[in-house]
Scaffold this motif. Structure first.
Motif, PDB file in Angstrom:
ATOM      1  N   GLY A 231      16.940   0.026   9.083  1.00 23.01           N
ATOM      2  CA  GLY A 231      18.350  -0.173   9.377  1.00 23.01           C
ATOM      3  C   GLY A 231      18.745  -1.631   9.389  1.00 23.01           C
ATOM      4  N   VAL A 232      18.139  -2.421   8.497  1.00 22.45           N
ATOM      5  CA  VAL A 232      18.468  -3.841   8.384  1.00 22.45           C
ATOM      6  C   VAL A 232      18.798  -4.136   6.923  1.00 22.45           C
ATOM      7  N   SER A 233      19.189  -5.343   6.654  1.00 20.71           N
ATOM      8  CA  SER A 233      19.477  -5.732   5.281  1.00 20.71           C
ATOM      9  C   SER A 233      18.199  -6.184   4.585  1.00 20.71           C
ATOM     10  N   ARG A 234      18.233  -6.175   3.259  1.00 23.09           N
ATOM     11  CA  ARG A 234      17.060  -6.638   2.504  1.00 23.09           C
ATOM     12  C   ARG A 234      16.766  -8.099   2.785  1.00 23.09           C
ATOM     13  N   GLN A 235      17.831  -8.883   3.023  1.00 28.89           N
ATOM     14  CA  GLN A 235      17.629 -10.299   3.304  1.00 28.89           C
ATOM     15  C   GLN A 235      16.805 -10.522   4.571  1.00 28.89           C
ATOM     16  N   SER A 236      16.943  -9.600   5.541  1.00 29.54           N
ATOM     17  CA  SER A 236      16.163  -9.732   6.775  1.00 29.54           C
ATOM     18  C   SER A 236      14.676  -9.577   6.487  1.00 29.54           C
ATOM     19  N   VAL A 237      14.320  -8.573   5.671  1.00 28.26           N
ATOM     20  CA  VAL A 237      12.911  -8.382   5.315  1.00 28.26           C
ATOM     21  C   VAL A 237      12.401  -9.579   4.526  1.00 28.26           C
ATOM     22  N   THR A 238      13.234 -10.104   3.649  1.00 29.23           N
ATOM     23  CA  THR A 238      12.841 -11.289   2.873  1.00 29.23           C
ATOM     24  C   THR A 238      12.535 -12.464   3.791  1.00 29.23           C
ATOM     25  N   LYS A 239      13.356 -12.665   4.808  1.00 31.05           N
ATOM     26  CA  LYS A 239      13.135 -13.774   5.748  1.00 31.05           C
ATOM     27  C   LYS A 239      11.868 -13.558   6.565  1.00 31.05           C
TER      28      LYS A 239
ATOM     29  N   VAL B  59      22.741   0.179   4.453  1.00 34.89           N
ATOM     30  CA  VAL B  59      22.040   1.114   3.574  1.00 34.89           C
ATOM     31  C   VAL B  59      22.122   0.585   2.146  1.00 34.89           C
ATOM     32  N   GLU B  60      20.967   0.516   1.504  1.00 35.82           N
ATOM     33  CA  GLU B  60      20.937   0.074   0.108  1.00 35.82           C
ATOM     34  C   GLU B  60      21.445   1.207  -0.788  1.00 35.82           C
ATOM     35  N   ASP B  61      22.291   0.867  -1.736  1.00 37.07           N
ATOM     36  CA  ASP B  61      22.881   1.884  -2.613  1.00 37.07           C
ATOM     37  C   ASP B  61      21.799   2.457  -3.530  1.00 37.07           C
ATOM     38  N   PHE B  62      21.602   3.777  -3.446  1.00 37.51           N
ATOM     39  CA  PHE B  62      20.575   4.439  -4.259  1.00 37.51           C
ATOM     40  C   PHE B  62      21.168   5.477  -5.202  1.00 37.51           C
TER      41      PHE B  62
ATOM     42  N   THR C 201       0.820  -1.216   0.000  1.00 35.12           N
ATOM     43  CA  THR C 201       0.000   0.000   0.000  1.00 35.12           C
ATOM     44  C   THR C 201       0.851   1.262   0.000  1.00 35.12           C
ATOM     45  N   ARG C 202       2.081   1.147   0.482  1.00 35.09           N
ATOM     46  CA  ARG C 202       2.991   2.304   0.472  1.00 35.09           C
ATOM     47  C   ARG C 202       3.909   2.303  -0.748  1.00 35.09           C
ATOM     48  N   ASN C 203       3.695   1.342  -1.651  1.00 32.37           N
ATOM     49  CA  ASN C 203       4.524   1.252  -2.856  1.00 32.37           C
ATOM     50  C   ASN C 203       6.002   1.158  -2.482  1.00 32.37           C
ATOM     51  N   MET C 204       6.287   0.305  -1.504  1.00 38.09           N
ATOM     52  CA  MET C 204       7.615   0.228  -0.895  1.00 38.09           C
ATOM     53  C   MET C 204       8.253  -1.123  -1.201  1.00 38.09           C
ATOM     54  N   THR C 205       9.480  -1.096  -1.692  1.00 42.48           N
ATOM     55  CA  THR C 205      10.204  -2.336  -1.950  1.00 42.48           C
ATOM     56  C   THR C 205      10.818  -2.862  -0.656  1.00 42.48           C
ATOM     57  N   GLN C 206      11.289  -4.100  -0.709  1.00 43.21           N
ATOM     58  CA  GLN C 206      11.965  -4.664   0.461  1.00 43.21           C
ATOM     59  C   GLN C 206      13.221  -3.877   0.801  1.00 43.21           C
ATOM     60  N   GLU C 207      13.953  -3.418  -0.225  1.00 45.89           N
ATOM     61  CA  GLU C 207      15.157  -2.633   0.015  1.00 45.89           C
ATOM     62  C   GLU C 207      14.840  -1.322   0.728  1.00 45.89           C
ATOM     63  N   GLN C 208      13.758  -0.668   0.311  1.00 40.36           N
ATOM     64  CA  GLN C 208      13.391   0.610   0.914  1.00 40.36           C
ATOM     65  C   GLN C 208      12.947   0.433   2.355  1.00 40.36           C
ATOM     66  N   LEU C 209      12.166  -0.605   2.632  1.00 41.21           N
ATOM     67  CA  LEU C 209      11.757  -0.870   4.010  1.00 41.21           C
ATOM     68  C   LEU C 209      12.970  -1.225   4.870  1.00 41.21           C
ATOM     69  N   ALA C 210      13.893  -1.982   4.299  1.00 40.39           N
ATOM     70  CA  ALA C 210      15.105  -2.346   5.042  1.00 40.39           C
ATOM     71  C   ALA C 210      15.913  -1.105   5.414  1.00 40.39           C
ATOM     72  N   MET C 211      15.987  -0.137   4.503  1.00 42.66           N
ATOM     73  CA  MET C 211      16.719   1.093   4.787  1.00 42.66           C
ATOM     74  C   MET C 211      16.060   1.869   5.922  1.00 42.66           C
TER      75      MET C 211
END
Length: 344
Positions: free
Chosen positions: A26-34, A165-168, A13-23
């Protein structure tokens, strides 16, 4: 309804990717994936932060059903497209790029002003310097520390909140930063040369203090440009930021951080290597300090007249050289240990 379904719906609903939520967390994208694969579960501080981001209660997020909740008009969403800076990384780094060089320049300008006004007012001497010089220099140091210390504390807090931090940044961003650094570096070197030129020209036309004032003043301006634009260039290397996290975080912070196992082990290994380097360099500087004191007091202790305090001799006059030599040895040891550590 599961926590995974709620998280996936709220993120959509926030149009947010896993990378953006992870940022944001303050966690890695893999954490959100898990989390969304129900292979792991976020800690309480991350759950509370999720509640703040998605404006929901903890009970609704963990045990309720939020999949039927329509997105609120006022709720901020993340625009679709490439990764964006949603954790304030760029703003933080720009703030650091102003405070750090300004703090360093303030100390140098304080010394320059102290030299300019040295002897202008009849104050009691402190050591070999006029009291006014000491007061102004101390004031410059205080101003510099007032900028450097809070900046360092803010950076430590930011790293703890965002260990990954995901590289943007785009290639255009990096190209612009490189061009700005080139211009800033040339300007900085030119300002230092201007200071040297002032010293040469004013050495015979004015007093030594005035010549030294202009030298240090322009050096301060040059140093500010070099550090400022260097930090602006360095901020675009997000990968280096992620690698350097281990230097600022304690072992407990790394262990408790929401990171994937591979990254956590890499940070812990880097932290252990930094601790070894710190211990070796500390031992080197202790030895250098002992050598310095031996060089300083050896002529006095070896004097046949114990009551005579002779002026510094040839050997004791160079006692201070032990510290810069020790620092250079530390630099060499650091380079070698990191090089062989990477090979291992």
């Amino acid at each position: 309804m599961s926590f995974r379904d709620n998280l996936q719906h709220l993120r959509a609903t926030r149009n947010m990717t896993q990378e953006q939520l992870a940022m944001l967390l303050g966690v890695s994208r893999q954490s959100v994936t898990k989390w969304e694969a129900e292979k792991s579960y976020p800690e309480m501080d991350k759950l509370l932060k999720l509640c703040q981001i998605f404006e929901c209660t903890l009970d609704d997020l963990v045990q309720g059903d939020l999949t039927g909740r329509a997105p609120e008009p006022k709720a901020a969403s993340v625009p679709a497209g490439p990764p964006t800076d949603i954790c304030g990384y760029d703003e933080h780094q720009r703030m650091m790029a102003w405070k750090i060089p300004t703090g360093v320049a303030a100390i140098l300008v304080g010394i320059a002003i102290g030299l300019f006004f040295e002897g202008a007012v009849d104050l009691a001497s402190v050591g070999a310097r006029d009291g006014l010089f000491v007061i102004i220099v101390l004031a410059g140091i205080l101003v510099g520390l007032a900028l450097l210390v809070p900046a360092g504390m803010d950076h430590s807090a930011f790293i703890k909140a965002h260990p990954f931090v995901e590289d943007f940044y785009t290639e255009d961003d990096r190209l612009g930063a490189r061009k700005s650094f080139t211009v800033g570096l040339i300007m900085g070197i030119a300002l230092i040369f201007v200071g040297i030129g002032c010293l040469v020209m004013l050495e015979e036309m004015a007093t030594e203090n005035v010549a030294l004032f202009f030298l240090l003043f322009f050096i301060a301006l040059g140093v500010w440009n070099i550090i400022h634009y260097g930090m602006l260039l360095g901020r675009t290397d997000v990968a280096e930021y992620n690698r350097s996290v281990a230097e600022d975080l304690e072992v407990e912070d790394i262990v408790s951080a929401q990171l994937d196992d591979e990254r956590r082990e890499a940070l812990l290994a880097s932290k252990r290597a930094d601790q070894k380097i710190g211990a070796v360099c500390g031992a080197i500087m202790i030895v250098a300090t002992i050598i310095a004191f031996v060089l300083l007091f050896a002529p006095v202790l070896s004097s046949p007249d114990p009551d005579a305090f002779e002026p510094l001799g040839t050997s004791s006059a160079w006692f201070w050289a032990a510290w810069p030599i020790g620092g250079m040895i530390c630099g060499i040891v650091t380079i070698l240990m990191k090089a062989f550590g990477k090979q291992g």
